[in-house]
Design a protein around this motif. Structure first.
Motif, short mmCIF file in Angstrom:
data_model
loop_
_atom_site.label_atom_id
_atom_site.label_comp_id
_atom_site.label_asym_id
_atom_site.label_seq_id
_atom_site.Cartn_x
_atom_site.Cartn_y
_atom_site.Cartn_z
N TYR A 172 -31.64 -12.19 -2.67
CA TYR A 172 -31.90 -13.39 -2.43
C TYR A 172 -32.52 -13.70 -1.13
N ASP A 173 -32.13 -12.94 -0.15
CA ASP A 173 -33.03 -13.44 1.19
C ASP A 173 -34.54 -13.23 0.93
N MET A 174 -34.95 -12.15 0.12
CA MET A 174 -36.33 -11.74 -0.35
C MET A 174 -36.86 -12.76 -1.29
N GLY A 175 -36.08 -13.77 -1.99
CA GLY A 175 -36.79 -14.77 -2.81
C GLY A 175 -36.77 -14.18 -4.15
N ILE A 176 -36.39 -13.00 -4.40
CA ILE A 176 -36.29 -12.68 -5.81
C ILE A 176 -35.30 -13.02 -6.95
N VAL A 177 -34.14 -13.58 -6.13
CA VAL A 177 -32.89 -14.16 -6.79
C VAL A 177 -32.84 -15.74 -6.46
N SER A 178 -32.38 -16.51 -7.25
CA SER A 178 -32.03 -18.07 -7.03
C SER A 178 -30.92 -18.32 -6.28
N LYS A 179 -29.66 -17.55 -6.85
CA LYS A 179 -28.31 -17.73 -6.39
C LYS A 179 -27.54 -16.54 -6.52
N VAL A 180 -26.64 -16.18 -5.67
CA VAL A 180 -25.41 -14.94 -5.68
C VAL A 180 -24.20 -15.65 -6.27
#
Length: 259
Positions: A172-180
């Motif tokens: 998420y922090d890297m911008g690969i995931v929208s939401k955890v």
């Protein structure tokens, strides 16, 4: 079937369904997914695409037995004509919004494909990795560009060069995931987001996606082509042979003999 695909309420759902092999992807599975996305592209009733795995695992990446058997197609087809390339071209080129729901591990192409989705929702227990360098290979399908653009050089280099796993919060922090999200909530949430997209004006959603991707689309496609050619060469090189042999022999590979 190892890939389940269904259409309902404007959403095409593609599900990895090979849990006994950790959802490892075969050539036949790639072809099924490529065909499903290409069919959806021509089907006006499909307004969004959802890709998911199982609660235990998203996908372990390529089925290595199958992958190595098809490294040199018997019919002499080009490496970049393989079903995996057909699938990734269909995914990256889809005009319709693509949502992914990720639980468990997303290894190799399991992480790479997420960079071509529009919305990615991950369980707080999800784990990601791009271990191509560990296998004597290089990044694939634009990941050398997309991960660097999303996360910056230093963080992308750590993941792509070392190939070590990273957790959902870091993704998420890297911008690969929208939401955890909590693991129990991921699929329902992703389905809800896909339903929202399907309910919106289709032209508005497609044009928004097209505009967002337009500035870098040609660059991404050029990188995919370069990576694909290099990946194909490296797959047949001694380093990759040692890596795969060590994997099947359940030992640590020794790359010290190679320069």
């Amino acid at each position: 079937m190892d890939i389940l695909s269904s259409k309902a309420n404007g959403i095409l759902t593609i599900e990895f369904n090979r849990l006994e092999r950790k959802n490892a992807i075969t050539t036949v599975m790639y072809q099924a997914m490529a065909d499903a996305i290409r069919d959806a592209e021509q089907d006006a009733s499909v307004r969004a695409i959802l890709i998911t795995g199982k609660p235990e695992i998203f996908t372990a990446g390529n089925d290595l037995d199958d992958f190595l058997k098809t490294a040199k197609p018997a019919d002499g087809a080009a490496f970049t004509d393989r079903p995996v390339f057909q699938f990734m071209r269909a995914l990256s080129g889809s005009s319709k919004p693509v949502v992914a729901a990720v639980s468990g591990a997303a290894i190799g192409i399991g992480t790479t494909l997420l960079m071509h989705c529009d919305l990615v929702y991950a369980a707080d227990t999800a784990k990601f990795s791009v271990p191509f360098a560990q296998l004597g290979l290089c990044p694939e399908f634009g990941s050398s560009l997309l991960m660097t653009q999303a996360a910056g050089h230093a963080r992308a280099a750590e993941k792509l060069m070392l190939g070590e796993p990273f957790l959902a919060q870091e993704a998420y922090d890297m911008g690969i995931v929208s939401k955890v999200l909590p693991a129990a909530d991921v699929l329902a949430y992703a389905q809800g987001q896909a339903a929202k997209l399907a309910a919106l004006p289709a032209t508005s959603v497609r044009n928004t996606k097209r505009l967002m991707k337009a500035g870098r689309n040609s660059e991404v496609q050029a990188v995919i082509e370069t990576e694909g050619q290099l990946f194909g060469q490296m797959l047949l090189a001694p380093e990759a042979k040692e890596a795969f042999t060590a994997f099947f022999e359940k030992r640590k590979p020794d790359f010290s003999q190679f320069n």
